[in-house]
Design an enzyme around this catalytic site. Structure first.
Site, mmCIF file in Angstrom:
data_model
loop_
_atom_site.group_PDB
_atom_site.id
_atom_site.type_symbol
_atom_site.label_atom_id
_atom_site.label_comp_id
_atom_site.label_asym_id
_atom_site.label_seq_id
_atom_site.Cartn_x
_atom_site.Cartn_y
_atom_site.Cartn_z
ATOM 1 N N GLU A 1 0.765 -1.174 0.200
ATOM 2 C CA GLU A 1 -0.026 -0.038 -0.088
ATOM 3 C C GLU A 1 0.724 1.356 0.054
ATOM 4 O O GLU A 1 0.296 2.342 -0.533
ATOM 5 C CB GLU A 1 -1.132 -0.215 1.314
ATOM 6 C CG GLU A 1 -2.098 -1.262 1.243
ATOM 7 C CD GLU A 1 -3.092 -1.073 0.137
ATOM 8 O OE1 GLU A 1 -2.787 -0.331 -0.680
ATOM 9 O OE2 GLU A 1 -3.885 -2.117 0.297
ATOM 10 N N TRP B 1 1.842 2.371 -3.298
ATOM 11 C CA TRP B 1 0.773 3.125 -4.123
ATOM 12 C C TRP B 1 0.877 4.701 -3.869
ATOM 13 O O TRP B 1 0.763 5.403 -4.530
ATOM 14 C CB TRP B 1 -0.629 2.564 -3.609
ATOM 15 C CG TRP B 1 -1.321 1.623 -4.455
ATOM 16 C CD1 TRP B 1 -1.620 0.296 -3.920
ATOM 17 C CD2 TRP B 1 -1.903 1.597 -5.866
ATOM 18 N NE1 TRP B 1 -2.164 -0.284 -4.823
ATOM 19 C CE2 TRP B 1 -2.363 0.258 -5.805
ATOM 20 C CE3 TRP B 1 -1.671 2.669 -6.701
ATOM 21 C CZ2 TRP B 1 -2.705 0.043 -7.212
ATOM 22 C CZ3 TRP B 1 -2.427 2.272 -8.033
ATOM 23 C CH2 TRP B 1 -2.544 1.147 -8.191
ATOM 24 N N TRP C 1 -19.386 14.965 -18.553
ATOM 25 C CA TRP C 1 -19.613 15.206 -17.152
ATOM 26 C C TRP C 1 -20.669 16.169 -16.874
ATOM 27 O O TRP C 1 -20.906 17.275 -17.641
ATOM 28 C CB TRP C 1 -18.239 15.642 -16.426
ATOM 29 C CG TRP C 1 -17.188 14.932 -16.635
ATOM 30 C CD1 TRP C 1 -16.117 15.095 -17.541
ATOM 31 C CD2 TRP C 1 -16.786 13.705 -15.841
ATOM 32 N NE1 TRP C 1 -15.008 14.067 -17.423
ATOM 33 C CE2 TRP C 1 -15.639 13.149 -16.211
ATOM 34 C CE3 TRP C 1 -17.518 13.102 -14.914
ATOM 35 C CZ2 TRP C 1 -15.042 12.056 -15.648
ATOM 36 C CZ3 TRP C 1 -17.168 11.871 -14.295
ATOM 37 C CH2 TRP C 1 -15.975 11.412 -14.644
ATOM 38 N N ASN D 1 -10.461 2.787 2.559
ATOM 39 C CA ASN D 1 -10.133 2.851 1.095
ATOM 40 C C ASN D 1 -11.149 2.179 0.468
ATOM 41 O O ASN D 1 -11.642 2.626 -0.672
ATOM 42 C CB ASN D 1 -9.122 2.003 1.007
ATOM 43 C CG ASN D 1 -8.443 2.275 -0.434
ATOM 44 O OD1 ASN D 1 -8.405 3.231 -0.818
ATOM 45 N ND2 ASN D 1 -7.983 0.946 -1.168
#
Ligand SMILES: Cc1cc2nc3c(=O)[nH]c(=O)nc-3n(C[C@H](O)[C@H](O)[C@H](O)COP(=O)(O)OP(=O)(O)OC[C@H]3O[C@@H](n4cnc5c(N)ncnc54)[C@H](O)[C@@H]3O)c2cc1C
Length: 193
Positions: A46, A49, A77, A112
């Site tokens: 992690e 990341w 969008w 997360n």
């Protein structure tokens, strides 16, 4: 839910109280002296990341704040203020999303798993300008970090590093990660507030 599903180190990393290197060497020491297992592997994974998103920012600069992101992907969008208010206040049609957003509102924290789901819901389900979601997170997260936040937002909105344009099925995610509805109950029970 609870203390043990993740390290909760992010706020301390974000405000500079601890470095990724210190954590790395502590984990290595723990592996040598106590045990090496899946948890020690994933904690370091992690942290990679975290580094990765710092390099994404270094490489792409202010593109990480632009609507097309680093992929230059064009989507249609939309922006609806009422939808933004519902999403922020945890009053959308999706109770798993709502529970996570209430947790964020009350504590400045979200797991997360929650972050991925609410981001996907905002950008991919409601098709709303992903930057409003990222900006709301920026204003609320106790562990706000420019690279991790905007990098993950781009990733989850289809304008970042994920080459597969994936969308989270929040209903299936709730069934898998909150099968008894305990988490949803905790944050959606009015009595608590
Ligand atoms: C939309 C979205 C926004 C996010 N915004 C932030 C943010 O502003 N600040 C932030 O620190 N993290 C952010 N994250 C990443 C991640 O959710 C948090 O780092 C993690 O939940 C923090 O909990 P922890 O320290 O217990 O993590 P653990 O699972 O114990 O991981 C250990 C450390 O690894 C790093 N890490 C873990 N997952 C990620 C990830 N996906 N991306 C980058 N680093 C990671 C963090 O530094 C974390 O403290 C975001 C994720 C998403 C999907």
């Amino acid at each position: 839910m609870g203390m043990d599903y993740s390290s909760k180190l992010s706020a301390w990393l974000a405000n500079g109280s601890i470095s990724a290197r210190t954590i790395y060497w502590e984990v290595k020491k723990f592996e040598k002296e106590i045990t090496e297992n899946q948890d020690t592997y994933w904690l370091i994974f992690e942290l990679i990341w975290r580094d990765f998103f710092k390099y994404v920012s270094l490489k792409h600069g202010s593109k990480i704040f632009q609507i097309k992101g680093i992929l230059n992907n064009k989507y249609d969008w939309k922006f609806d203020k009422q939808k933004l208010n519902q999403w922020c206040s945890g009053t959308t049609a999706d109770s798993f999303v709502n529970a996570n957003m209430k947790e964020l509102e009350k504590t400045g924290w979200m797991s997360n798993r929650g972050r991925q789901n609410v981001a996907s819901y905002w950008a991919k389900e409601l098709e709303q300008d992903w930057r409003y979601g990222a900006a709301y997170f920026e204003s609320m997260l106790i562990d706000y970090d420019v690279h991790s936040n905007w990098g993950n937002w781009m990733y989850n909105s289809g304008v970042g590093n994920d080459p597969r344009d994936r969308k989270f099925n929040t209903k299936l995610q709730a069934e898998r990660y909150d099968p008894n509805g305990k988490f949803q109950k905790l944050w959606l029970q009015e009595a608590l507030f």
